[in-house]
Write a protein that holds these residues in place. Structure first.
Motif, PDB file in Angstrom:
ATOM      1  N   TYR A 106       0.851  -1.192   0.000  1.00 19.24           N
ATOM      2  CA  TYR A 106       0.000   0.000   0.000  1.00 19.24           C
ATOM      3  C   TYR A 106       0.886   1.242   0.000  1.00 19.24           C
ATOM      4  O   TYR A 106       1.925   1.277   0.664  1.00 19.24           O
ATOM      5  CB  TYR A 106      -0.890   0.037   1.247  1.00 19.24           C
ATOM      6  CG  TYR A 106      -1.964  -1.035   1.272  1.00 19.24           C
ATOM      7  CD1 TYR A 106      -3.130  -0.882   0.529  1.00 19.24           C
ATOM      8  CD2 TYR A 106      -1.806  -2.186   2.054  1.00 19.24           C
ATOM      9  CE1 TYR A 106      -4.123  -1.860   0.555  1.00 19.24           C
ATOM     10  CE2 TYR A 106      -2.790  -3.170   2.086  1.00 19.24           C
ATOM     11  CZ  TYR A 106      -3.945  -3.001   1.326  1.00 19.24           C
ATOM     12  OH  TYR A 106      -4.922  -3.963   1.347  1.00 19.24           O
ATOM     13  N   CYS A 107       0.451   2.264  -0.746  1.00 19.42           N
ATOM     14  CA  CYS A 107       1.179   3.535  -0.778  1.00 19.42           C
ATOM     15  C   CYS A 107       0.193   4.669  -0.506  1.00 19.42           C
ATOM     16  O   CYS A 107      -0.823   4.791  -1.195  1.00 19.42           O
ATOM     17  CB  CYS A 107       1.855   3.720  -2.136  1.00 19.42           C
ATOM     18  SG  CYS A 107       2.602   5.349  -2.360  1.00 19.42           S
ATOM     19  N   PHE A 108       0.507   5.490   0.508  1.00 22.48           N
ATOM     20  CA  PHE A 108      -0.374   6.598   0.914  1.00 22.48           C
ATOM     21  C   PHE A 108       0.210   7.961   0.548  1.00 22.48           C
ATOM     22  O   PHE A 108      -0.295   8.993   0.987  1.00 22.48           O
ATOM     23  CB  PHE A 108      -0.600   6.546   2.436  1.00 22.48           C
ATOM     24  CG  PHE A 108      -1.228   5.265   2.913  1.00 22.48           C
ATOM     25  CD1 PHE A 108      -2.611   5.118   2.928  1.00 22.48           C
ATOM     26  CD2 PHE A 108      -0.440   4.200   3.338  1.00 22.48           C
ATOM     27  CE1 PHE A 108      -3.188   3.932   3.377  1.00 22.48           C
ATOM     28  CE2 PHE A 108      -1.011   3.013   3.784  1.00 22.48           C
ATOM     29  CZ  PHE A 108      -2.391   2.875   3.791  1.00 22.48           C
ATOM     30  N   GLU A 137       0.377   0.480  11.221  1.00 18.42           N
ATOM     31  CA  GLU A 137       0.107   1.816  10.676  1.00 18.42           C
ATOM     32  C   GLU A 137      -0.703   1.715   9.385  1.00 18.42           C
ATOM     33  O   GLU A 137      -1.643   2.485   9.160  1.00 18.42           O
ATOM     34  CB  GLU A 137       1.415   2.570  10.412  1.00 18.42           C
ATOM     35  CG  GLU A 137       1.159   3.999   9.912  1.00 18.42           C
ATOM     36  CD  GLU A 137       2.435   4.771   9.592  1.00 18.42           C
ATOM     37  OE1 GLU A 137       2.321   5.789   8.870  1.00 18.42           O
ATOM     38  OE2 GLU A 137       3.520   4.369  10.052  1.00 18.42           O
ATOM     39  N   VAL A 138      -0.340   0.746   8.547  1.00 17.22           N
ATOM     40  CA  VAL A 138      -1.074   0.543   7.287  1.00 17.22           C
ATOM     41  C   VAL A 138      -2.541   0.245   7.592  1.00 17.22           C
ATOM     42  O   VAL A 138      -3.449   0.850   7.005  1.00 17.22           O
ATOM     43  CB  VAL A 138      -0.445  -0.607   6.462  1.00 17.22           C
ATOM     44  CG1 VAL A 138      -1.344  -0.985   5.288  1.00 17.22           C
ATOM     45  CG2 VAL A 138       0.941  -0.221   5.964  1.00 17.22           C
ATOM     46  N   GLU A 139      -2.778  -0.662   8.540  1.00 19.56           N
ATOM     47  CA  GLU A 139      -4.156  -1.048   8.877  1.00 19.56           C
ATOM     48  C   GLU A 139      -4.936   0.128   9.457  1.00 19.56           C
ATOM     49  O   GLU A 139      -6.120   0.311   9.175  1.00 19.56           O
ATOM     50  CB  GLU A 139      -4.139  -2.231   9.852  1.00 19.56           C
ATOM     51  CG  GLU A 139      -3.727  -3.528   9.156  1.00 19.56           C
ATOM     52  CD  GLU A 139      -3.545  -4.698  10.117  1.00 19.56           C
ATOM     53  OE1 GLU A 139      -3.644  -4.477  11.350  1.00 19.56           O
ATOM     54  OE2 GLU A 139      -3.296  -5.811   9.635  1.00 19.56           O
ATOM     55  N   GLY A 145      -9.892   5.346   6.286  1.00 18.49           N
ATOM     56  CA  GLY A 145     -10.383   5.736   4.955  1.00 18.49           C
ATOM     57  C   GLY A 145      -9.424   6.623   4.189  1.00 18.49           C
ATOM     58  O   GLY A 145      -9.830   7.355   3.274  1.00 18.49           O
ATOM     59  N   GLU A 146      -8.145   6.564   4.556  1.00 19.46           N
ATOM     60  CA  GLU A 146      -7.146   7.394   3.872  1.00 19.46           C
ATOM     61  C   GLU A 146      -6.956   6.897   2.429  1.00 19.46           C
ATOM     62  O   GLU A 146      -6.901   5.684   2.188  1.00 19.46           O
ATOM     63  CB  GLU A 146      -5.821   7.297   4.642  1.00 19.46           C
ATOM     64  CG  GLU A 146      -4.891   8.458   4.380  1.00 19.46           C
ATOM     65  CD  GLU A 146      -3.681   8.446   5.306  1.00 19.46           C
ATOM     66  OE1 GLU A 146      -2.578   8.695   4.795  1.00 19.46           O
ATOM     67  OE2 GLU A 146      -3.845   8.180   6.519  1.00 19.46           O
TER      68      GLU A 146
END
Length: 478
Positions: A106-108, A137-139, A145-146
């Motif tokens: 995942y990439c935010f 942190e990912v979870e 909802g980021e």
């Protein structure tokens, strides 16, 4: 041995470009030559480039070209849906699985952060920033909802190698590859991800596509390997060039299948010519039906070098197909073009078609080949000069009144009767028939070159119009 399954996977972004048509053709020929299946899949993940009606154009262009697919959106099959926008849940499932296997993450990162990665040359490469985020942190960020994307996790060291059936061994340094986005923030997959998932789930054994994918194929193979799936066989096709320096490209408005059909090229000739753009059969035959291509097709005949699109060659091939048509079939195809010409309503269009049949290479040029016939205008009397027949305007001045008399007297006005009657009269009066016919043809057409001889043109014009035109020429010569 596994049954061969190939696919054509176009994006619905407009008309069927000739490069895409060639990919479809070679995929079809390879499958059918090997007793396999040919599948159509619509790759519409880039919704911004979607063009209304383009999917229907893909269906019609393939069917009109004789490329009937065994499975596809409109014919069904066991591996559907065959439209990528209808497979969103499938991609989400496999993206999560790839994350679990370590092949993706995942990439935010925000747009601003991504833009900050641009170097002084304007190049940007993602720095794996989000790969090291703790699982908790990912979870947490997902639960909040980021917005996120899913990126492929490419090794930073080593090389990736695969075999291509045309270009041989291809090796790419992993450091040159980027952690591309697999799932976009709207949940839609990118081509990079969707094509791998779909090709595997649809059982595609041979992937046939353009050379622009040669260098990105290692990224796809990393996903196949991560999932533990068998890689397909790769067949990358040489580029089609517009000329020595420019690629043929639909983005720059280069001609597509539909354009050529509208210009008056026969569909059979177009698909035949497209087959020759990069492939040469062992027996060097150039004119082939699709079933004959299936019989002859072999990867040995595919060139590694780019091929140049040559419309002159296409014209020649189209002319060959046109000449093979019966007069009835040619008239059926030529009729719309004749009806748009200046002679419509003046002369018998079927007779005109018969004259044009052997002299036409492209149907769309019929109006310009015949428009001049609608009206006889003042012309250069030098046209009467013919060295072989020893004719000139003085001879024309002398003989035209006699020809006019023959036209008045001839019992019927069909070509055969005209030819025999005028030829007979010339023989009686000691006039060379070839000379008389030359003068007559110029006098009733005013043209150096015509689609028929003197009596053929007169038969088309009819007795009344032929007499009018002879009178015009007699007056003009004085």
């Amino acid at each position: 041995m596994k049954k061969v399954r190939t696919r054509f996977a176009p994006s619905p972004t407009g008309f069927m470009h000739l490069g895409g048509l060639r990919t479809a053709l070679y995929a079809y020929l390879y499958a059918k030559h090997n007793g396999g299946d040919f599948i159509l899949r619509i790759e519409d993940t880039d919704q911004q480039r979607y063009v209304e009606g383009a999917v229907e154009l893909i269906y019609s262009s393939l069917k009109e070209s004789g490329l009937y697919y065994d499975e596809g959106p409109d014919v069904g099959g066991d591996c559907g849906p065959y439209v990528q926008s209808q497979r969103k849940e499938i991609y989400a499932k496999y993206a999560k699985k790839l994350i679990e296997l370590g092949g993706a993450y995942y990439c935010f990162c925000s747009k601003e952060r991504l833009e900050s990665l641009t170097d002084e040359n304007g190049n940007r490469k993602y720095d794996k920033h989000c790969l090291s985020l703790p699982k908790e942190e990912v979870e947490r960020r997902l639960a909040a909802g980021e917005p996120y994307v899913i990126r492929q996790n490419i090794p930073t060291e080593g090389t990736s190698t695969y075999e291509d059936m045309i270009y041989g061994t291809i090796t790419v340094d992993n450091s040159e590859l980027e952690d591309n986005i697999l799932i976009k923030s709207d949940g839609m997959p990118t081509y990079n991800f969707a094509n791998v998932i779909d090709d595997h789930l649809m059982g595609i054994t041979h992937v046939i596509r353009g050379t622009e994918y040669l260098s990105s194929t290692p990224k796809y193979n990393l996903m196949y390997d991560a999932f533990g799936w068998e890689r397909p066989v790769y067949i990358h096709l040489p580029t089609i060039m517009k000329d020595a320096t420019r690629k043929l490209s639909k983005r720059y408005g280069d001609a597509n299948f539909d354009d050529f059909v509208k210009k008056g090229y026969l569909k059979e000739a177009i698909i035949n010519y497209v087959a020759l753009l990069g492939w040469a059969p062992k027996n060097n035959v150039e004119k082939m039906t699709v079933p004959e291509m299936v019989e002859l097709f072999s990867l040995d005949g595919i060139s590694k070098s780019p091929s140049i699109f040559d419309e002159v060659k296409l014209r020649w091939l189209n002319g060959e197909y046109i000449r093979e048509l019966s007069d009835e079939d040619f008239y059926a195809l030529a009729k719309p073009y004749l009806e748009s010409s200046d002679i419509n309503g003046l002369f018998d269009l079927e007779k005109a078609a018969k004259l044009l049949h052997g002299r036409t290479e492209v149907l769309g040029e019929i109006p310009e080949k015949i428009n001049w016939l609608a009206k006889l205008e003042k012309y250069d009397p030098a046209l009467f000069f013919n060295k072989k027949n020893k004719t000139d305007e003085n001879f024309a001045r002398e003989i035209l009144p006699k020809i006019r008399k023959y036209i008045e007297e001839v019992p019927a006005f069909d070509n055969d009767t005209l030819y025999q009657y005028i030829g007979g009269k010339c023989a009686e009066e000691g006039i060379k028939a070839g000379a008389a016919f030359w003068i007559m043809r110029i006098a009733i057409t005013g043209q150096a070159v015509t689609p028929g001889g003197a009596t053929e043109m007169a038969s088309l014009l009819g007795r009344e119009e032929t007499l009018k035109r002879l009178d015009f020429s007699i007056r003009m010569l004085g």
